[in-house]
Design a protein around this motif. Structure first.
Motif, PDB file in Angstrom:
ATOM      1  N   CYS A  94       0.858  -1.188   0.000  1.00  0.00           N
ATOM      2  CA  CYS A  94       0.000   0.000   0.000  1.00  0.00           C
ATOM      3  C   CYS A  94       0.893   1.237   0.000  1.00  0.00           C
ATOM      4  O   CYS A  94       0.730   2.129  -0.815  1.00  0.00           O
ATOM      5  CB  CYS A  94      -0.904  -0.017   1.239  1.00  0.00           C
ATOM      6  N   ARG A 118       3.672  -1.186  -7.479  1.00  0.00           N
ATOM      7  CA  ARG A 118       2.861  -0.107  -6.929  1.00  0.00           C
ATOM      8  C   ARG A 118       3.320   0.220  -5.508  1.00  0.00           C
ATOM      9  O   ARG A 118       3.830  -0.658  -4.789  1.00  0.00           O
ATOM     10  CB  ARG A 118       1.369  -0.448  -6.907  1.00  0.00           C
ATOM     11  N   LYS A 123      -0.325   9.363   1.134  1.00  0.00           N
ATOM     12  CA  LYS A 123      -1.502   8.519   1.377  1.00  0.00           C
ATOM     13  C   LYS A 123      -2.725   9.347   1.771  1.00  0.00           C
ATOM     14  O   LYS A 123      -2.654  10.171   2.678  1.00  0.00           O
ATOM     15  CB  LYS A 123      -1.191   7.513   2.505  1.00  0.00           C
ATOM     16  N   HIS A 264      -8.566  -3.297  -2.265  1.00  0.00           N
ATOM     17  CA  HIS A 264      -9.286  -2.240  -1.558  1.00  0.00           C
ATOM     18  C   HIS A 264     -10.780  -2.538  -1.470  1.00  0.00           C
ATOM     19  O   HIS A 264     -11.447  -2.109  -0.533  1.00  0.00           O
ATOM     20  CB  HIS A 264      -9.025  -0.880  -2.212  1.00  0.00           C
ATOM     21  N   GLU A 290      -2.467  -5.483  -3.577  1.00  0.00           N
ATOM     22  CA  GLU A 290      -1.512  -5.077  -2.536  1.00  0.00           C
ATOM     23  C   GLU A 290      -0.810  -6.284  -1.924  1.00  0.00           C
ATOM     24  O   GLU A 290      -1.463  -7.247  -1.497  1.00  0.00           O
ATOM     25  CB  GLU A 290      -2.236  -4.273  -1.457  1.00  0.00           C
ATOM     26  N   ASP A 301      -3.412  -0.087   5.463  1.00  0.00           N
ATOM     27  CA  ASP A 301      -4.154  -1.205   4.856  1.00  0.00           C
ATOM     28  C   ASP A 301      -3.595  -2.587   5.220  1.00  0.00           C
ATOM     29  O   ASP A 301      -3.484  -3.476   4.360  1.00  0.00           O
ATOM     30  CB  ASP A 301      -4.200  -1.034   3.322  1.00  0.00           C
ATOM     31  N   GLN A 304      -5.649  -6.074   4.413  1.00  0.00           N
ATOM     32  CA  GLN A 304      -5.964  -6.556   3.057  1.00  0.00           C
ATOM     33  C   GLN A 304      -4.760  -6.978   2.227  1.00  0.00           C
ATOM     34  O   GLN A 304      -4.920  -7.518   1.141  1.00  0.00           O
ATOM     35  CB  GLN A 304      -6.737  -5.472   2.296  1.00  0.00           C
TER      36      GLN A 304
HETATM   37 MN    MN Z   1      -3.947   0.824   0.103  1.00  0.00          MN
END
Ligand code: MN
Ligand code: PEP
Length: 330
Positions: A94, A118, A123, A264, A290, A301, A304
């Protein structure tokens, strides 16, 4: 309405025509005038001789409409985006959290033959009391691992104040869900040649989503990717609800590449593999997932993100799904 003009149309005529129709004008491959309304407008006889074709629409989805152009493809160096038979997998944490963490992630991504990493540096957090990202320092770390591992990188712009810095450092610009309506960001992205991945705001309709993309397209940047990442519904057991019906609608009506972000949408790692396979089965152009070396310790995050092992297993499992629907994971 989009009016295609003959290539040899004198520039003064384009300018006059633009003014008369209160239009945008620009020339890409062909010369065209994009009128400030999707409905038909009468064109002065003076210009009629220069007109090749007129395109009419039923809403202000114009440049992104399949009625105008079947599909838009482009490449990020050797990586092709939007081709009918490929699904581009993008993964990474993330957020950039430290030099060691992003280095581990880049090495892992490279080992999996994934081409795009990524990681966010600015953020858009829901609370001011949580990790806000490493900012420029993070961008520099990301750019370093890009060069070291020969990867492409994608990172998000949170607000227009650091838009130029993000645009300078990345290969693909991300506009996050909360920033989808930010005109400062949309206008900056319209004026660059770099591809833009635009995420759908979680409280926006498909029409509003594509219209946000029209700001980038009509400003001169044709390289826009739409990313569905879940919308807010009455359901609270999952973080958001991934709108796969919406994806089917986009595939039918919109000419832009479509990516899906199951991480997400779900909000919990346990659901991400099943959801990802469902996304691949829809024959989408790309995925944003992610992954983190140690998800439990992630600064944003955490719930996840997949660990490296989970990601490797998932990657293997989506290949036959992709084959079954006529695409290839790249
Ligand atoms: Mn994220
Ligand atoms: C992200 O990609 O980490 C992110 C913040 O996503 P979204 O804008 O979809 O919430």
């Amino acid at each position: 309405m989009i009016v295609h003009l003959k290539k040899e149309t004198p520039i003064e005529i384009v300018q006059e025509c633009t003014e008369e129709l209160s239009a945008f004008s620009f020339s890409q491959n062909d010369l065209f005038v994009l009128v400030n309304s999707f409905k038909e407008r009468t064109i002065n006889d003076k210009f009629e001789n220069y007109v090749v074709e007129k395109f009419l629409f039923d809403s202000d989805i114009q440049l992104a409409s399949k009625k105008y152009q079947g599909s838009r493809e482009f490449s990020v160096d050797e990586i092709e985006v939007g081709k009918k038979d490929t699904t581009l997998v993008i993964t990474g944490p993330c957020s950039v959290e430290s030099k060691g963490q992003i280095d581990q992630c880049a090495a892992f991504v490279k080992s999996q033959d994934i081409k795009v990493l990524r990681a966010g540096c600015f953020k858009p957090r829901t609370s001011p009391y949580t990790f806000q990202g490493m900012g420029i320092k993070g961008l520099k770390l990301l750019a370093q691992v890009r060069d070291q591992y020969g990867l492409k990188i994608i990172s998000e712009i949170r607000d227009a104040s650091h838009a130029d810095a993000v645009i300078d450092h990345v290969d693909i610009i991300q506009i996050g869900a909360k920033a989808m309506y930010d005109h400062g960001i949309l206008n900056k992205c319209a004026k660059t040649n770099k591809p833009v991945l635009l995420k759908r705001g979680f409280g926006t309709t498909l029409q509003e989503f594509v219209q946000a993309a029209e700001f980038i397209l009509s400003g001169g940047n044709g390289k826009v990717i739409l990313c569905e990442r879940g919308i807010r519904t009455f359901e609270t057991k999952t973080r958001f609800t991934l709108d796969l019906c919406g994806v089917a609608w986009l595939k039918e009506h919109v000419n832009l590449p479509i990516f899906l972000d199951p991480s997400h949408a779900m909000g919990y790692a346990y659901g991400v593999p099943d959801l990802t396979r469902a996304c691949v089965a829809m024959g989408v152009d790309g995925l944003l997932l992610e992954t983190h070396p140690n998800p439990k310790e992630a600064l944003s995050d955490a719930s996840q993100q997949l660990d490296f092992n989970e990601f490797s297993n998932l990657l293997q499992s989506i290949k036959p799904v992709a084959r079954a629907v006529g695409t290839k994971i790249i």
